[in-house]
Design an enzyme around this catalytic site. Structure first.
Site, PDB file in Angstrom:
ATOM      1  N   CYS A  42       0.851  -1.352   0.169  1.00 46.71           N
ATOM      2  CA  CYS A  42       0.041  -0.140  -0.021  1.00 46.71           C
ATOM      3  C   CYS A  42       0.786   1.180   0.083  1.00 46.71           C
ATOM      4  CB  CYS A  42      -0.889  -0.052   1.246  1.00 46.71           C
ATOM      5  SG  CYS A  42      -0.080  -0.326   2.939  1.00 46.71           S
TER       6      CYS A  42
ATOM      7  N   HIS B  98      -3.191   6.229   4.566  1.00 43.84           N
ATOM      8  CA  HIS B  98      -1.888   6.449   4.870  1.00 43.84           C
ATOM      9  C   HIS B  98      -1.295   7.931   4.553  1.00 43.84           C
ATOM     10  CE1 HIS B  98      -1.996   2.322   6.352  1.00 43.84           C
ATOM     11  NE2 HIS B  98      -1.077   1.687   5.408  1.00 43.84           N
TER      12      HIS B  98
END
Length: 343
Positions: free
Chosen positions: A128, A241
């Site tokens: 990710c 994130h």
């Protein structure tokens, strides 16, 4: 298209179903696979309920065009041949095959054409943190070759799964009630805290997560010359994130040309107006598809340096959405899949 999802009951499995629907992906037949524990339970997709099948060595994937797998590296390695032996394309969300030379590692906005060369009929979905970073690095590298990347990540609880998100929420509740917080998923209490530790530590004192960013970036961008140094930090955010990135290029670049390149790049949204306090934040990026970039400026410590801030939804672009976008890219650019779509 005949689609299968392996690891259907997990957080990314649920997201696969949602993203396939949101993207209006052509699904004629759908099969869901999971562990013995989740087998028999039902999930809904486009108004129809589907029963999760137990994944076993006898599972038959014949007739399945694409299998999206997100059940962990061990399961992916164990069932690769089971899934692919009848010609099914396996788009794998785990770390199992990412660095295998005969498995392409793909972010469509960056290296979509790599998906055409897949001798094992397996395509790796990158980590990710790597995905959102390389989407932002690509337009810079097109202007001037990148020599070095330093990155500090601020990773949400979602990166550790649905149970981790629940643990963070529960910790805040417990602390508000004057109780000791339950700590099971993380090394320490995450609520009101930062943990500079994502995944296991390796012999070089970097974590596995940090080395993923090093290795995967070089593979995706076809450059063994890019030096990448990362520090990955878990933060008390539920979802999305964030990354602070410093880049050194071969030639100095003007901020105006980099901003223009960002604005024209596929998959990037520029939110960068400091005077009006406009910059990407996980609070507003969660559940959105693109990667958001802001705080673009010159690196005061390096005449060939830039620094900027990137935020992306870990479960969407960092996992399920990127995998589905790989399949969408193939529908447009791979004759095998394009002909099936036309039928």
């Amino acid at each position: 298209m005949n689609i299968a999802i392996v690891g259907a009951s997990g957080a990314v499995g649920h997201e696969f179903l949602r993203v396939l629907d949101e993207q209006d992906f052509p699904v004629d037949n759908l099969r869901l696979f999971g562990s013995k524990r989740s087998a028999g339970s039902e999930m809904e997709f486009r108004g129809k309920k589907y029963v999760i099948e137990e994944l076993t060595p006898e599972s038959d994937f014949s007739g399945v065009d694409i299998a999206f797998t997100s059940a962990g590296a061990g399961t992916s390695k164990e069932y690769e041949k089971v899934i692919t032996k009848h010609g099914t394309l396996m788009i794998d969300n785990s770390s199992a095959f990412r660095m295998d030379k005969d498995v392409p590692l793909v972010v469509p906005e960056v290296n979509g054409a790599d998906a055409l060369d897949r001798p094992r009929n397996v395509i790796g979905n990158p980590n990710c943190t790597t995905i959102q970073m390389v989407v932002a690095l690509k337009p810079i590298n097109d202007l001037s070759k990148i020599k070095k990347v330093h990155v500090a990540t601020y990773q949400a609880a979602s990166g550790a799964g649905a149970t981790a998100m629940a643990e963070l929420e529960n910790q805040y509740k417990e602390l508000a009630e004057g109780k000791e917080p339950t700590v099971e998923k993380f090394a320490y209490q995450l609520a009101f805290n930062l943990i500079p530790h994502v995944d296991i530590f390796l012999d070089n004192d970097y974590t596995k997560e940090e080395m993923k960013m090093y290795n995967e970036t070089r593979k995706i961008m076809h450059s063994d010359d890019i030096a990448v140094s990362a520090t990955c930090v878990r933060v008390p955010v539920l979802r999305a994130h964030s990354e602070a990135i410093w880049v050194e290029t071969e030639e100095p670049l003007e901020i105006s040309e980099v901003r223009k390149a960002f604005e024209n790049a596929e998959g990037l949204v520029v939110v960068d107006n400091p005077a009006n306090k406009e910059y990407p934040m996980p609070l507003f990026v969660a559940d959105h598809d693109p990667v958001y970039v802001g705080r673009l400026r010159k690196d005061l410590a390096n005449p060939n340096g830039l620094t900027f801030w990137v935020v992306g939804d870990q479960i969407k672009k960092g996992a399920a959405l990127n995998a589905v976008q790989i399949a969408q890219w193939l529908l447009k650019n791979d004759n095998t899949f394009a002909s099936k779509k036309q039928k």
